[in-house]
Design an enzyme around this catalytic site. Structure first.
Site, mmCIF file in Angstrom:
data_model
loop_
_atom_site.group_PDB
_atom_site.id
_atom_site.type_symbol
_atom_site.label_atom_id
_atom_site.label_comp_id
_atom_site.label_asym_id
_atom_site.label_seq_id
_atom_site.Cartn_x
_atom_site.Cartn_y
_atom_site.Cartn_z
ATOM 1 N N GLU A 534 27.488 33.313 -8.700
ATOM 2 C CA GLU A 534 27.532 32.567 -10.005
ATOM 3 C C GLU A 534 27.790 31.651 -9.850
ATOM 4 O O GLU A 534 27.842 30.071 -10.270
ATOM 5 C CB GLU A 534 27.603 33.492 -11.081
ATOM 6 C CG GLU A 534 27.125 34.337 -11.796
ATOM 7 C CD GLU A 534 25.588 34.186 -11.312
ATOM 8 O OE1 GLU A 534 25.680 33.156 -11.987
ATOM 9 O OE2 GLU A 534 24.863 35.094 -10.905
ATOM 10 N N ASP A 590 24.668 34.918 -1.665
ATOM 11 C CA ASP A 590 25.385 36.527 -1.883
ATOM 12 C C ASP A 590 25.924 35.822 -0.687
ATOM 13 O O ASP A 590 27.418 36.177 -0.406
ATOM 14 C CB ASP A 590 23.520 37.062 -1.372
ATOM 15 C CG ASP A 590 23.239 37.316 -2.130
ATOM 16 O OD1 ASP A 590 24.214 37.508 -3.313
ATOM 17 O OD2 ASP A 590 21.981 38.037 -2.145
#
Length: 684
Positions: A534, A590
């Site tokens: 995030e 990721d």
């Protein structure tokens, strides 16, 4: 004879015991051997004791098995989902998630557990102040669970709603009301947007001020641009069956209902064909257009844009010169033309399309017949489309690791690097629940305008209208705190660009992603990687073309191209599709998120002793870190929404792990295997 005489006694002459003892001036060779043996034995004993001591010390300092109840529960989860017969270096996704097939993915399972916790709270006995937010929440829940009352009124509350909208030809009297009046009521009073979606959201570019945004609608039928004709036909049949059930439940004559259902499907299909894929709009550099209400009225004249938007976003004052952000302008033009054609020749069919869509939207608040029809549709469509305070410490460690890592990003210039570090430092973080929810007086004020009863549907609509009004109000006035976009029990974290705040709801920081009693490897590998992912949303703009003019564009594009090729070389399960242009931003997050979480965990190991691991799993702390990261992604490989901006779960595991040299080192993967390739990409 004496030694002075130079004579020695014969060799066979015996000596007395005293004579056989060595003297100080006459050492014996035999005694020297004895001493050496004794010394060697003593030295061996010392070394053996020291070795035992070292083994004890190392074992005491090494990881201990965590034997608390939460760790045993976590172990059971890992054993239930994993398949340890698979070699981790060739297929770590199956190693971690091989037995998870047929079950919900980790986030969905956590969401269900959170709902169960909420239900236990709402069903526990207790007394609340009359009119308080808590009392209304419990009253609303009891109204929802009073199935006898809901069944008793049946479709009567819904028929009343339909009458307010001018009625419906197939179930009773129909007054041909003005189309835009009906649309205005659907949007403002019932939250249903049949032809387009309108919502308030910050602009995607500076200054990030709130603006009304117009999107295509959310289609209830799971259509795809290149869907097999056979599957498409089956989907249409199932959906027509569902619409027939709705019409019949409302008193419609079956043949007439079926005719209207097919025409509603036809309208939906035509609207879907008007969509332009996100990749196409991105390639053309037209992700959105800024237009005024007046300009949009000229381009899509079938909709009375000013009146519909004014009713929806009351009390926000709107004028013809109000700017709107439109994501797919061509869709709105074609949609308007279709609506005009339907108004000219099939006005009653257009009304049916809107009524059937409204019934779908309100079905959760209706009796069991409507709900069962909805559940059956979802199940059948699913079968068809499946084919083909510790937490804050953890976040601080992740944030510090990101700041440290930014110093080594090769494509950033020094000014951009400093600005990036400042943005991370200035970031606000919210965890658990919004401030107002923790203050009884604020919580009471939040629900003042909700009027419950007499039916559950009316309570449902009152809650919707209250929420809609609060959403609009939140953009009209400044708040001293960030207005959360998720519920505290939700499982979705997000980053807000205009408020520069990242939010992690309490529902996300639960087992199996996080628990204060877990080994640190689990918390860093699962929740830590989510937090780092995030945080990297802050820098998405830098990765887009032209997003960082001062950066080393060649190095940045080289890193992105390396990542693209890296993901393309990873094999996918049969029937799994992958669109790298749609997922590249999430792929970058990721890869970077795992690297940042691993760096933070490695630093924590250096400065904090007493690490634990899970018993009977035979994984080192570092191996457990990677196992916990993969556990977050566990789900059936084919269970992904077509518009999901993330890669399939196997890629979300294998992509970042194969780009992390430490994984191959800790799992002793041979050089050149899938998860220990010869080269790696460095983006973050």
């Amino acid at each position: 004879m004496s030694r002075a005489g130079g004579m020695r006694p014969p060799r066979n002459q015996e000596r007395s015991p005293e004579e056989r003892l060595p003297t100080a001036t006459e050492p014996s060779g035999q005694w020297s051997v004895v001493k050496r043996v004794l010394m060697a034995g003593l030295l061996f004993s010392v070394l053996l004791g020291f070795s035992v001591l070292l083994v004890y010390i190392f074992r005491s300092c090494g990881p201990r098995p965590c034997t608390t109840p939460v760790c045993w529960d976590l172990l059971a989860r890992y054993l239930a989902s994993g398949n340890t017969s698979v070699a981790p270096c060739t297929d770590f996704f199956s190693f971690a998630c091989g037995q998870a097939k047929g079950t919900d993915h980790s986030f969905q399972a956590l969401a269900e557990e959170n709902k169960s916790r909420l239900r236990r709270i709402l069903e526990a006995p207790g007394s609340w102040h009359l009119g308080s937010g808590e009392e209304k929440a419990f009253q609303f829940y009891r109204s929802c669970m009073d199935t006898d009352a809901i069944e008793a009124v049946g479709a009567a509350p819904l028929r009343q709603v339909i009458e307010e909208l001018g009625g419906w030809r197939i179930s009773g009297n129909w007054t041909s009301l003005d189309f835009n009046r009906t649309l205005r009521l659907l949007m403002s009073q019932y939250g249903y947007f049949p032809f387009f979606r309108a919502y308030l959201q910050p602009r995607p570019t500076p200054p990030y001020s709130p603006v009304i945004q117009i999107d295509p609608p959310e289609f209830d039928v799971p259509l795809k641009q290149e869907q097999e004709q056979k599957i498409y036909a089956q989907i249409v049949r199932e959906y027509v069956t569902y619409l027939n059930q709705l019409g019949t439940l409302l008193g419609g004559e079956p043949n007439k209902v079926q005719e209207h259902a097919y025409l509603s499907i036809s309208i939906t299909s035509q609207l879907f064909q008007f969509l332009r894929p996100l990749e196409q709009r991105r390639a053309q550099g037209k992700l959105f257009h800024m237009v005024t209400i007046d300009q949009l009225q000229e381009m899509a004249p079938a909709i009375d844009w000013l009146s519909c938007l004014q009713a929806t976003f009351t009390p926000m004052p709107l004028s013809p010169s109000q700017l709107l952000l439109v994501h797919d302008l061509e869709y709105l033009k074609n949609m308007s033309q279709l609506v005009e054609e339907q108004l000219s020749y099939h006005r009653d069919f257009l009304q049916s399309h809107m009524i059937l869509g409204l019934v779908r939207t309100l079905s959760p608040a209706l009796d069991s017949k409507f709900q069962e029809a909805r559940r059956s549709l979802i199940q059948k469509l699913g079968e068809l489309t499946e084919r083909p305070p510790m937490a804050m410490e953890l976040f601080t460690a992740i944030k510090n690791a990101l700041i440290s890592r930014l110093r080594r990003v090769p494509w950033m210039d020094e000014k951009t690097r400093q600005e990036a570090q400042n943005r991370v430092t200035q970031l606000q973080v919210k965890m658990g629940a919004p401030e107002w929810a923790l203050e009884p007086s604020q919580a009471r004020q939040e629900y003042n305008d909700i009027q419950l009863g007499p039916s559950y549907l009316q309570s449902f609509l009152s809650c919707f209208r209250s929420l809609q009004a609060r959403t609009v109000q939140s953009f009209l006035q400044s708040f001293p705190y960030h207005r959360w976009k998720v519920s505290p029990w939700g499982v979705s974290a997000y980053y807000s660009i205009p408020d520069h705040v990242v939010v992690f709801p309490a529902g996300l920081l639960q087992p199996p992603f996080f628990h204060p009693g877990y080994p640190r490897a689990v918390n860093f590998g699962a929740a830590g990687s989510i937090m780092a992912h995030e945080l990297l949303h802050i820098f998405y703009q830098l990765l887009l073309p032209g997003g960082c003019p001062a950066c080393d564009t060649r190095a940045l594009q080289g890193a992105l191209l390396c990542m693209k090729h890296h993901y393309e070389t990873i094999p996918l399960p049969n029937g799994t599709s992958f669109n790298g242009s749609r997922t590249f931003l999430e792929n970058a997050a990721d890869i970077g998120g795992l690297a940042i979480a691993l760096q933070a965990y490695s630093k924590r190991l250096l400065w904090h002793h007493g690490e634990t691991t899970l018993p009977n799993l035979d994984l080192s702390p570092q191996q457990l870190f990677f196992r916990s990261y993969a556990q977050v992604m566990c789900r059936e490989p084919g269970t992904q929404e077509p518009q999901d901006s993330h890669s399939p779960p196997t890629l979300r595991v294998h992509g970042p792990l194969s780009n992390t040299p430490a994984f191959g080192r800790h799992f002793h993967c041979p050089h050149g295997t899938l998860l220990n390739p010869s080269s790696h990409c460095q983006l973050w």
